[in-house]
Design an enzyme around this catalytic site. Structure first.
Site, PDB file in Angstrom:
ATOM      1  N   GLY A   1      44.715  64.096  69.515  1.00  0.00           N
ATOM      2  CA  GLY A   1      45.625  63.628  68.476  1.00  0.00           C
ATOM      3  C   GLY A   1      45.828  62.133  68.432  1.00  0.00           C
ATOM      4  O   GLY A   1      44.871  61.373  68.354  1.00  0.00           O
TER       5      GLY A   1
ATOM      6  N   GLY B   1      35.646  59.169  69.856  1.00  0.00           N
ATOM      7  CA  GLY B   1      36.093  57.832  70.217  1.00  0.00           C
ATOM      8  C   GLY B   1      35.667  57.403  71.603  1.00  0.00           C
ATOM      9  O   GLY B   1      34.998  58.126  72.336  1.00  0.00           O
ATOM     10  N   GLN B   2      36.108  56.185  71.932  1.00  0.00           N
ATOM     11  CA  GLN B   2      35.762  55.571  73.206  1.00  0.00           C
ATOM     12  C   GLN B   2      36.948  55.678  74.173  1.00  0.00           C
ATOM     13  O   GLN B   2      37.806  56.542  74.023  1.00  0.00           O
ATOM     14  CB  GLN B   2      35.361  54.108  72.957  1.00  0.00           C
ATOM     15  CG  GLN B   2      34.142  53.937  72.073  1.00  0.00           C
ATOM     16  CD  GLN B   2      32.847  54.235  72.811  1.00  0.00           C
ATOM     17  OE1 GLN B   2      32.741  54.077  74.023  1.00  0.00           O
ATOM     18  NE2 GLN B   2      31.827  54.668  72.069  1.00  0.00           N
TER      19      GLN B   2
ATOM     20  N   CYS C   1      39.370  51.415  72.834  1.00  0.00           N
ATOM     21  CA  CYS C   1      38.649  52.133  71.774  1.00  0.00           C
ATOM     22  C   CYS C   1      37.267  51.546  71.513  1.00  0.00           C
ATOM     23  O   CYS C   1      36.682  51.734  70.440  1.00  0.00           O
ATOM     24  CB  CYS C   1      39.474  52.166  70.480  1.00  0.00           C
ATOM     25  SG  CYS C   1      41.116  52.899  70.707  1.00  0.00           S
TER      26      CYS C   1
ATOM     27  N   ALA D   1      46.605  54.694  68.773  1.00  0.00           N
ATOM     28  CA  ALA D   1      45.199  55.090  68.879  1.00  0.00           C
ATOM     29  C   ALA D   1      45.053  56.552  68.471  1.00  0.00           C
ATOM     30  O   ALA D   1      45.971  57.350  68.634  1.00  0.00           O
ATOM     31  CB  ALA D   1      44.704  54.898  70.308  1.00  0.00           C
TER      32      ALA D   1
END
Length: 229
Positions: free
Chosen positions: A175, A75-76, A193, A162
Site C-alpha cells: 500500500g 518498486g525499489q 524508491c 511512498a
C-alpha cells in the site's frame, strides 16, 4: 435480493513487525473468496528496509543495523519506521470495478486530501509514484508547472509518501506509507524508491502539528471513502 457492498473495514493495528504483517497480508489475500469483505490495515513498523521485486542492490547504500526484507510489491527500496503511518488496503478491485491505474490514483488522492487537512499541499510527479511537497513552500497552493528538469526531476521537492502495491487475482495488498513524525536519517542509507539524492520529509519537519493516531485515522477514513463501491 442482493445487498449493496459495504465499504472497507478500517483496522488500526498499531506497532507491528514488518515481516509478520507481510505474511498476514499474503495469507489474508490467499484465503479470500468473492464474498470476503475488504479491509484497510493501519500499521506503524519497527525500523526496516523493504526491497521490491525489481529492487536493485545498488540502491541500498548501507543498511547497518536495520534489517532488509525482500518483498513481492512493486518498486525499489524504501524505509519504514516509528512515526510513519503505513496503510495496507486489502481490496478486491474486480468487485470494486476499477483497474490498477485507477487504484493507484485513488491511493495518491487519499494522501493528498490528508495533507490538505494539515494545511500541506502535496504534488504528484509524472512517472514517480508517491506524493511530494515543495520544500520551500509546503503550505503554498501553487501547482507544479511545466515539465520537471530532466537532470533533476525532484528539484525543490521532497517525498512525504511512498507507494508500492501487489495485485493477486484482482486483489490488492501492500500500500502506502505517509511520514508523520519520524527519524528520517535511515533514508540516507538508501536511494529512496530508486532515486539517488531524493530528499524525504515528514509532517513534523514541515511544521504541521499532528500525531500518528490522528493521521492514521484521517488516512484510513479517506482510503475507505475512496475505495468504497
Amino acid at each position: 435480493m442482493t445487498l449493496p457492498l459495504a465499504g472497507p473495514r478500517v483496522i488500526v493495528l498499531g506497532r507491528r513487525p514488518y515481516a509478520a504483517t507481510f505474511d498476514a497480508m499474503r495469507e489474508f489475500t490467499a484465503a479470500r473468496t468473492p464474498d470476503t469483505p475488504d479491509e484497510i490495515w493501519l500499521v506503524e513498523h519497527e525500523p526496516v528496509f523493504t526491497q521490491g521485486v525489481a529492487g536493485k542492490a545498488e540502491h541500498l547504500l548501507g543498511a547497518g543495523d536495520i534489517p532488509v526484507v525482500a518483498t513481492n510489491r512493486g518498486g525499489q527500496v524504501t524505509y519504514h519506521g516509528p512515526g510513519q503511518v503505513v496503510a495496507y488496503p486489502l481490496i478486491d478491485l474486480k468487485r470494486l470495478g476499477i483497474f490498477v491505474k485507477e487504484y493507484v490514483y485513488r491511493l495518491e488522492h487519499a494522501v493528498l486530501k490528508v495533507l490538505e487537512a494539515q494545511g500541506v499541499t502535496g504534488h504528484r510527479v509524472a512517472g514517480a509514484p508517491g506524493i511530494y511537497v515543495r520544500t520551500d513552500d509546503p503550505f503554498g497552493h501553487a501547482a507544479l508547472t511545466g515539465p520537471r528538469p530532466a537532470d533533476d526531476p525532484f528539484r525543490g521537492l521532497a517525498k512525504i509518501a511512498a507507494l508500492g502495491v501487489k495485485i493477486s487475482n484482482h486483489c490488492t495488498y501492500h500500500g502506502v506509507a505517509l511520514n508523520v513524525d519520524m527519524d528520517l536519517a535511515p533514508f540516507e542509507r538508501i536511494n529512496p524508491c530508486g532515486y539517488p539524492g531524493l530528499r524525504t520529509v515528514d509532517l513534523a519537519k514541515l511544521g504541521a502539528s499532528t500525531d500518528w493516531t490522528t493521521v492514521a485515522r484521517q488516512l484510513g477514513d479517506r482510503l475507505a471513502a475512496h475505495l468504497s463501491p
